[in-house]
Design a protein around this motif. Sequence first.
Motif, mmCIF file in Angstrom:
data_model
loop_
_atom_site.group_PDB
_atom_site.id
_atom_site.type_symbol
_atom_site.label_atom_id
_atom_site.label_comp_id
_atom_site.label_asym_id
_atom_site.label_seq_id
_atom_site.Cartn_x
_atom_site.Cartn_y
_atom_site.Cartn_z
ATOM 1 N N TRP A 22 0.857 -1.194 0.000
ATOM 2 C CA TRP A 22 0.000 0.000 0.000
ATOM 3 C C TRP A 22 0.885 1.233 0.000
ATOM 4 C CZ3 TRP A 22 -4.478 2.171 -0.808
ATOM 5 C CH2 TRP A 22 -4.762 3.408 -0.206
ATOM 6 N N ASP A 45 2.651 -8.481 0.746
ATOM 7 C CA ASP A 45 1.386 -8.193 1.430
ATOM 8 C C ASP A 45 0.527 -7.275 0.574
ATOM 9 O OD1 ASP A 45 -0.119 -8.102 4.192
ATOM 10 O OD2 ASP A 45 -0.111 -6.042 3.426
ATOM 11 N N TYR A 50 -6.429 -2.342 -1.517
ATOM 12 C CA TYR A 50 -5.284 -1.605 -2.077
ATOM 13 C C TYR A 50 -5.445 -1.355 -3.579
ATOM 14 C CZ TYR A 50 -2.946 -2.960 2.307
ATOM 15 O OH TYR A 50 -2.625 -3.162 3.631
ATOM 16 N N SER A 138 -6.772 -9.108 11.049
ATOM 17 C CA SER A 138 -5.976 -7.887 11.149
ATOM 18 C C SER A 138 -6.773 -6.838 11.930
ATOM 19 C CB SER A 138 -5.666 -7.385 9.732
ATOM 20 O OG SER A 138 -4.914 -6.191 9.778
ATOM 21 N N ASN A 139 -6.066 -6.037 12.686
ATOM 22 C CA ASN A 139 -6.684 -4.928 13.429
ATOM 23 C C ASN A 139 -7.718 -5.401 14.453
ATOM 24 O OD1 ASN A 139 -5.334 -2.649 12.092
ATOM 25 N ND2 ASN A 139 -6.426 -3.371 10.267
ATOM 26 N N GLN A 160 -2.327 -9.378 12.024
ATOM 27 C CA GLN A 160 -1.560 -8.276 11.434
ATOM 28 C C GLN A 160 -2.046 -6.970 12.062
ATOM 29 O OE1 GLN A 160 -1.313 -6.001 7.241
ATOM 30 N NE2 GLN A 160 -0.753 -8.158 7.031
ATOM 31 N N TYR A 186 2.541 -4.225 10.786
ATOM 32 C CA TYR A 186 2.372 -3.301 9.655
ATOM 33 C C TYR A 186 2.774 -1.899 10.082
ATOM 34 C CZ TYR A 186 -2.466 -1.459 10.799
ATOM 35 O OH TYR A 186 -3.555 -0.843 11.343
ATOM 36 N N THR A 187 3.032 -1.040 9.093
ATOM 37 C CA THR A 187 3.607 0.285 9.352
ATOM 38 C C THR A 187 4.832 0.138 10.274
ATOM 39 O OG1 THR A 187 1.353 1.140 9.132
ATOM 40 C CG2 THR A 187 2.964 2.709 9.852
ATOM 41 N N LEU A 189 7.857 0.896 10.015
ATOM 42 C CA LEU A 189 8.765 2.039 10.083
ATOM 43 C C LEU A 189 8.030 3.274 10.602
ATOM 44 C CD1 LEU A 189 10.487 1.497 6.620
ATOM 45 C CD2 LEU A 189 11.544 1.164 8.873
ATOM 46 N N LYS A 191 5.835 4.768 9.148
ATOM 47 C CA LYS A 191 5.828 5.612 7.939
ATOM 48 C C LYS A 191 7.087 6.495 7.889
ATOM 49 C CE LYS A 191 0.774 5.614 7.705
ATOM 50 N NZ LYS A 191 0.567 4.755 6.538
ATOM 51 N N ILE A 228 6.402 -5.959 7.485
ATOM 52 C CA ILE A 228 6.141 -5.751 6.056
ATOM 53 C C ILE A 228 6.324 -4.280 5.673
ATOM 54 C CG2 ILE A 228 4.690 -7.777 5.597
ATOM 55 C CD1 ILE A 228 2.197 -5.992 6.233
ATOM 56 N N LYS A 230 6.888 -1.020 3.595
ATOM 57 C CA LYS A 230 6.660 -0.658 2.189
ATOM 58 C C LYS A 230 7.800 0.223 1.735
ATOM 59 C CE LYS A 230 5.254 2.646 -0.855
ATOM 60 N NZ LYS A 230 5.645 4.086 -0.923
ATOM 61 N N ALA A 232 9.209 1.799 -2.153
ATOM 62 C CA ALA A 232 9.009 1.804 -3.602
ATOM 63 C C ALA A 232 10.311 1.596 -4.353
ATOM 64 C CB ALA A 232 8.357 3.126 -4.014
ATOM 65 N N ARG A 236 15.802 1.403 -1.096
ATOM 66 C CA ARG A 236 15.221 1.239 0.240
ATOM 67 C C ARG A 236 14.755 -0.199 0.482
ATOM 68 N NH1 ARG A 236 11.841 6.765 1.553
ATOM 69 N NH2 ARG A 236 13.592 7.855 2.520
ATOM 70 N N GLU A 239 17.824 -1.869 1.563
ATOM 71 C CA GLU A 239 18.165 -1.410 2.920
ATOM 72 C C GLU A 239 17.304 -2.148 3.944
ATOM 73 O OE1 GLU A 239 17.715 2.840 3.419
ATOM 74 O OE2 GLU A 239 17.645 2.657 5.616
ATOM 75 N N ASN A 240 15.996 -2.242 3.673
ATOM 76 C CA ASN A 240 15.092 -2.862 4.647
ATOM 77 C C ASN A 240 15.382 -4.359 4.780
ATOM 78 O OD1 ASN A 240 14.035 -0.347 4.970
ATOM 79 N ND2 ASN A 240 12.242 -0.691 3.684
HETATM 80 N N1 NAP Z 1 -3.665 -4.389 7.844
HETATM 81 C C1 NAP Z 1 -3.771 -3.089 7.750
HETATM 82 O O1 NAP Z 1 -4.811 -2.504 8.090
HETATM 83 C C2 NAP Z 1 -2.615 -2.283 7.245
HETATM 84 C C3 NAP Z 1 -2.585 -0.900 7.499
HETATM 85 C C4 NAP Z 1 -1.491 -0.176 7.023
HETATM 86 C C5 NAP Z 1 -0.470 -0.817 6.343
HETATM 87 N N2 NAP Z 1 -0.550 -2.166 6.089
HETATM 88 C C6 NAP Z 1 0.516 -2.862 5.333
HETATM 89 O O2 NAP Z 1 1.768 -2.537 5.897
HETATM 90 C C7 NAP Z 1 2.619 -2.005 4.883
HETATM 91 C C8 NAP Z 1 3.617 -1.030 5.459
HETATM 92 O O3 NAP Z 1 2.980 0.009 6.166
HETATM 93 P P1 NAP Z 1 3.028 1.545 5.751
HETATM 94 O O4 NAP Z 1 3.227 1.626 4.302
HETATM 95 O O5 NAP Z 1 1.847 2.207 6.367
HETATM 96 O O6 NAP Z 1 4.258 2.124 6.542
HETATM 97 P P2 NAP Z 1 5.838 1.833 6.674
HETATM 98 O O7 NAP Z 1 6.218 0.601 5.961
HETATM 99 O O8 NAP Z 1 6.138 1.978 8.114
HETATM 100 O O9 NAP Z 1 6.463 3.104 5.982
HETATM 101 C C9 NAP Z 1 6.425 3.305 4.614
HETATM 102 C C10 NAP Z 1 7.068 4.666 4.365
HETATM 103 O O10 NAP Z 1 8.432 4.639 4.804
HETATM 104 C C11 NAP Z 1 9.281 4.944 3.700
HETATM 105 N N3 NAP Z 1 10.460 4.065 3.791
HETATM 106 C C12 NAP Z 1 10.598 2.792 3.337
HETATM 107 N N4 NAP Z 1 11.822 2.318 3.600
HETATM 108 C C13 NAP Z 1 12.485 3.318 4.247
HETATM 109 C C14 NAP Z 1 13.789 3.445 4.767
HETATM 110 N N5 NAP Z 1 14.652 2.431 4.691
HETATM 111 N N6 NAP Z 1 14.136 4.619 5.343
HETATM 112 C C15 NAP Z 1 13.267 5.633 5.446
HETATM 113 N N7 NAP Z 1 11.997 5.587 4.950
HETATM 114 C C16 NAP Z 1 11.621 4.428 4.360
HETATM 115 C C17 NAP Z 1 8.460 4.666 2.452
HETATM 116 O O11 NAP Z 1 8.859 5.521 1.419
HETATM 117 P P3 NAP Z 1 9.251 5.034 -0.064
HETATM 118 O O12 NAP Z 1 8.289 3.961 -0.487
HETATM 119 O O13 NAP Z 1 9.157 6.269 -0.852
HETATM 120 O O14 NAP Z 1 10.627 4.488 0.067
HETATM 121 C C18 NAP Z 1 7.065 5.036 2.902
HETATM 122 O O15 NAP Z 1 6.851 6.438 2.834
HETATM 123 C C19 NAP Z 1 1.640 -1.399 3.871
HETATM 124 O O16 NAP Z 1 2.256 -1.182 2.628
HETATM 125 C C20 NAP Z 1 0.573 -2.462 3.861
HETATM 126 O O17 NAP Z 1 0.986 -3.565 3.057
HETATM 127 C C21 NAP Z 1 -1.590 -2.910 6.563
#
Ligand code: NAP
Length: 276
Positions: A22, A45, A50, A138-139, A160, A186-187, A189, A191, A228, A230, A232, A236, A239-240
């Motif tokens: 996402w 994921d 999405y 989830s949630n 999740q 999830y999330t 990092l 964000k 998980i 995210k 792009a 990164r 790195e992750n």
């Molecule tokens: N079950 C649910 O209700 C639920 C809710 C939310 C999320 N999710 C899942 O969890 C996944 C991840 O959560 P999320 O996207 O909310 O947040 P996240 O993974 O914590 O953060 C993503 C953000 O961090 C940036 N990022 C990625 N790698 C980085 C790094 N090494 N250093 C600094 N910044 C970095 C990304 O930017 P760039 O992409 O520009 O690198 C993006 O802006 C989602 O994609 C989805 O699959 C599930």
Amino acid sequence: MGQSPVITTPHMSMPRLGLGTWPLKGAEGQAAVESALGLGYRHVDTAEMYGNEVEVGAAIRASGVARGDIFLTTKVWFDKPDGPRFRAAALACLDRLATPYVDLLLVHWPSPQLDLPSVLEALEALRQGGQARAVGVSNFPPGLLRQALNLKITPLACLQVEHHVLLDQSALLSITGPAGMVLTSYTPLGKGKAAEGPEIASIAARHGVTPAQVALAYLLAKGDVSAIPKAASPTRQKENLGALDVTLTAADIAALDALPKGRRLVDPDFAPDWAA
Ligand SMILES: NC(=O)c1ccc[n+]([C@@H]2O[C@H](COP(=O)([O-])OP(=O)(O)OC[C@H]3O[C@@H](n4cnc5c(N)ncnc54)[C@H](OP(=O)(O)O)[C@@H]3O)[C@@H](O)[C@H]2O)c1
């Protein structure tokens, strides 16, 4: 850098680090998933909501990685709160992904209208039918998760939830661990916010790694926990994935445990009472 190590429970084997998708979409989204698979990610994921299941399925096929080597999760949105509607939506997910099964099928959010036994029966029928290798939720807050486990309708393999260095989920971990469930963060990092701050920066500097790698390694050090993030870009994503090679000391973990942990970032108006 090797491929992601796997968490094995009585219900499934899940690579510890996956790619969140996402809000990756379109050609760019497909390219991001392909790039991750090329780098060694084996866990992806996605979710009905999405709007990218077609791209995720296409990326898997284009990657050249065998479907059987990829752990694929999808989730059905909360507007299907009963078994028949849930089942129809799950089958539509498989059509969009163009795969006969997902490795994990999740209830995305608990709706106030949720008919829990009926949805759990639908999950079990899909598991028995082979359309979902494992199932989960989830949630779900602690009370609802306990209720779902106590019904014993289907073996719940995974919860999740939002989980990062700035949000405590120990109440849920105290349920998932004994239940043999994986907690997928999830999330992870926050964000990007979970990788900020002087404590993380100093631990990262000491290990010669990045703050994001420390934020992920902290989660992955907690037993049956996967994450998980995210990302792009290939840079990164790589790195992750490198967080898997970071071993934090007990002192690092204690310092990160001591950070304030009340920062919930995903809290839409339809969210449950998190303390329930
Ligand atoms: N079950 C649910 O209700 C639920 C809710 C939310 C999320 N999710 C899942 O969890 C996944 C991840 O959560 P999320 O996207 O909310 O947040 P996240 O993974 O914590 O953060 C993503 C953000 O961090 C940036 N990022 C990625 N790698 C980085 C790094 N090494 N250093 C600094 N910044 C970095 C990304 O930017 P760039 O992409 O520009 O690198 C993006 O802006 C989602 O994609 C989805 O699959 C599930």
